[in-house]
Design an enzyme around this catalytic site. Structure first.
Site, mmCIF file in Angstrom:
data_model
loop_
_atom_site.group_PDB
_atom_site.id
_atom_site.type_symbol
_atom_site.label_atom_id
_atom_site.label_comp_id
_atom_site.label_asym_id
_atom_site.label_seq_id
_atom_site.Cartn_x
_atom_site.Cartn_y
_atom_site.Cartn_z
ATOM 1 N N HIS A 1 -43.714 -85.284 66.696
ATOM 2 C CA HIS A 1 -44.347 -84.403 65.714
ATOM 3 C C HIS A 1 -44.079 -82.959 66.122
ATOM 4 C CE1 HIS A 1 -47.704 -82.601 63.291
ATOM 5 N NE2 HIS A 1 -47.201 -83.459 62.430
ATOM 6 N N HIS B 1 -49.495 -74.469 57.828
ATOM 7 C CA HIS B 1 -48.922 -75.360 58.833
ATOM 8 C C HIS B 1 -49.213 -74.882 60.257
ATOM 9 C CE1 HIS B 1 -45.278 -78.196 58.539
ATOM 10 N NE2 HIS B 1 -46.379 -78.748 58.084
ATOM 11 N N LYS C 1 -50.378 -73.963 63.804
ATOM 12 C CA LYS C 1 -51.290 -74.653 64.730
ATOM 13 C C LYS C 1 -51.430 -73.750 65.954
ATOM 14 C CE LYS C 1 -50.174 -79.042 62.708
ATOM 15 N NZ LYS C 1 -49.416 -78.478 61.551
ATOM 16 N N LYS D 1 -41.639 -79.734 66.817
ATOM 17 C CA LYS D 1 -40.445 -79.215 66.156
ATOM 18 C C LYS D 1 -39.823 -78.217 67.110
ATOM 19 C CE LYS D 1 -43.482 -80.142 62.708
ATOM 20 N NZ LYS D 1 -44.654 -80.964 63.068
HETATM 21 O O1 LIG Z 1 -46.036 -81.053 60.724
HETATM 22 C C1 LIG Z 1 -45.580 -81.794 59.813
HETATM 23 O O2 LIG Z 1 -44.574 -82.508 59.973
HETATM 24 C C2 LIG Z 1 -46.256 -81.788 58.488
HETATM 25 C C3 LIG Z 1 -45.507 -82.051 57.320
HETATM 26 C C4 LIG Z 1 -46.114 -82.002 56.048
HETATM 27 C C5 LIG Z 1 -47.474 -81.683 55.986
HETATM 28 N N1 LIG Z 1 -48.153 -81.629 54.803
HETATM 29 C C6 LIG Z 1 -47.764 -82.311 53.699
HETATM 30 C C7 LIG Z 1 -47.817 -83.667 53.480
HETATM 31 C C8 LIG Z 1 -48.281 -84.720 54.376
HETATM 32 C C9 LIG Z 1 -48.805 -84.443 55.615
HETATM 33 C C10 LIG Z 1 -49.211 -85.458 56.470
HETATM 34 C C11 LIG Z 1 -49.110 -86.773 56.077
HETATM 35 C C12 LIG Z 1 -48.579 -87.076 54.830
HETATM 36 C C13 LIG Z 1 -48.159 -86.036 53.992
HETATM 37 O O3 LIG Z 1 -47.626 -86.301 52.778
HETATM 38 N N2 LIG Z 1 -47.304 -83.904 52.242
HETATM 39 C C14 LIG Z 1 -46.933 -82.695 51.761
HETATM 40 C C15 LIG Z 1 -46.356 -82.348 50.532
HETATM 41 N N3 LIG Z 1 -46.070 -81.048 50.278
HETATM 42 C C16 LIG Z 1 -46.340 -80.114 51.212
HETATM 43 C C17 LIG Z 1 -46.923 -80.437 52.428
HETATM 44 N N4 LIG Z 1 -47.210 -81.716 52.648
HETATM 45 C C18 LIG Z 1 -48.232 -81.425 57.141
HETATM 46 C C19 LIG Z 1 -47.617 -81.483 58.373
HETATM 47 C C20 LIG Z 1 -48.436 -81.247 59.583
HETATM 48 O O4 LIG Z 1 -48.584 -82.190 60.394
HETATM 49 O O5 LIG Z 1 -48.953 -80.122 59.702
#
Ligand SMILES: O=C(O)c1ccc(Nc2c(-c3ccccc3O)nc3cnccn23)cc1C(=O)O
Length: 451
Positions: A342, A117, A119, A344
């Protein structure tokens, strides 16, 4: 004033916090100047002659990223650090194959459901090293009409005395974070960080790395690092007055938090957020900010904004109790109530007036155990699934006792949203990504039907 600021002027004017929101396409330009910056401006040639860079992130559009670098820098070595998760990254190799100057590092994710995650940018100039820690994916939609958070370090000069640490131990903490990848491609950057003088850095590093952290490592990451840092550095006079000072958590996704608040949220996690130098028995109010369905529907992007708010029904249906903590996304003072969050952030105010802050954190970490960690084995280990990184602002490091929020004498802290937060009304629902919304069209006249 209507004066457009250059990237260097924006950074100068952001002192001493250097904390920005991303610029938003579609709002008045006046709200894209002060404490607001774009990816192109972060990468502007104005900052100096780039030697090489590294981009840590979750989602990448390599063509988009290359376009944000000035043409003269597109041939410089670039390291891409991503999670080896299936999500959107099986194409990384394909995207980078035309460019021999782009190297790829897949972060190991040894614990299931973890994500990379983090960045972060390392920008090495001829004059020194800049660190950028932020919340935006390297795709166009993340930098166009959302509210993203960005911290930009000074350019730290090269030094042959590798003890040039900051008063916040930032250099040591950053090197320890990078070491956890155990990746060959990052050895150059560990060495480079060591060779630069970080003494001008005034923020604390709060990061997460996947693992079951025990013993001396327990307080190095996740919410226990936050707890330890607040305990060690807050140092306020007569702290008892702050025992019930309100705490805010603001995020763009929510994990599975358990059948009630007492499992993790208001015990383990809140205990870390409420930490002062002396531990208080009080349970201060925890207020959570997460977009309502209407926030998403009426946003600049419409329901599409909800694609980046992946709170799923599977978790939402298990924790109806959470709605009582929830507050809307509202940022009128930054003209960003319609720029879907977006970013946090987590903060503690001094009282219900929200005129002053005790601390402020901007991070990639959403409200989840995967990001912050969960205590296991009778509180002898902290299990974290994902890589996360953020920076913590503590007033003492800025020679202040608190951060003023309203425009007063000392440089007021540029908060991203309106305070006090506004509670959900009884008709409000939290945005859930995998549910259809077909009875009210969004700002583009569209409906949302994920099936
Ligand atoms: O920052 C955030 O809020 C964030 C949250 C989740 C993430 N990843 C992700 C996603 C997903 C991401 C983006 C669009 C649809 C999605 O479903 N789905 C899952 C399931 N399990 C683990 C992680 N997952 C990535 C980010 C990010 O933007 O880095």
């Amino acid at each position: 004033s209507n004066k457009r600021l250059t990237p260097i002027e924006k950074i100068q004017q952001s002192e001493p916090y250097r904390f920005f929101l991303s610029t938003v396409y579609g709002i008045s330009d006046n709200y894209n100047q002060i404490n607001a910056i774009s990816l192109k401006e972060i990468l502007s040639p104005e900052h100096g002659q780039l030697v090489r860079s590294a981009q840590f992130n979750y989602m990448f559009d390599i063509e988009f990223l290359r376009e944000q670098y000035p043409p003269e820098f597109r041939l410089k070595p670039l390291l891409i650090v991503h999670g080896d998760s299936r999500h959107d990254n099986h194409t990384i190799k394909t995207q980078c194959s035309p460019y021999p100057q782009i190297e790829i590092c897949a972060a190991r994710l040894d614990i299931p459901y973890g994500t990379h995650h983090t960045k972060m940018m390392f920008l090495l100039y001829e004059t020194g090293l800049r660190i950028v820690i932020h919340t935006a994916n390297l795709i166009q939609q993340d930098w166009k009409q959302k509210s993203q958070g960005i911290w930009i370090s000074p350019i730290c000069p090269k030094t042959n005395d590798n003890t040039n640490e900051s008063k916040t131990n930032f250099k040591k903490d950053l090197i320890e974070y990078i070491e956890r990848y155990r990746a060959k491609q990052l050895q150059f950057w560990q060495k480079t960080i060591n060779e630069h003088d970080f003494s001008s850095i005034n923020v604390h590093l709060i990061s997460s790395t996947p693992g079951r952290h025990t013993g001396a490592d327990m307080n190095k990451f996740g919410h226990l690092k936050l707890r330890q840092t607040l305990k060690a550095y807050l140092g306020l006079e007569n702290e008892a007055q702050y025992n019930s000072a309100p705490i805010i958590g603001q995020f763009s996704s929510i994990g599975s938090l358990g059948p009630n608040a007492n499992n993790w949220l208001s015990k383990e996690f809140l205990t870390s957020l409420k930490q002062l130098h002396s531990s208080s028995l009080d349970s201060p109010e925890l207020k959570l900010i997460y977009p309502t369905v209407d926030n998403v529907r009426t946003s600049l992007e419409g329901y599409m904004a909800g694609g980046s708010l992946p709170y799923n029904m599977q978790n939402a249906m298990k924790q109806g109790w959470l709605v009582n903590y929830l507050h809307k996304w509202k940022a009128d003072h930054r003209q960003r109530s319609r720029a879907s969050p977006h970013i946090k952030t987590y903060l503690r105010a001094t009282n219900d007036e929200y005129k002053e802050l005790l601390w402020f954190l901007v991070t990639s970490a959403n409200l989840s155990k995967a990001a912050w960690g969960v205590l296991e084995k009778n509180n002898t280990q902290l299990m974290i699934r994902s890589y996360e990184i953020g920076v913590l602002f503590i007033p003492k490091q800025f020679s202040q006792t608190t951060f003023s929020v309203s425009d007063s004498s000392s440089p007021s802290f540029p908060i991203p949203y309106d305070l006090p937060p506004v509670k959900y009304q009884s008709s409000d629902k939290p945005w859930v990504v995998d549910v259809a919304y077909k009875n009210q069209p969004d700002s583009h006249g569209n409906m949302w039907d994920p099936s």
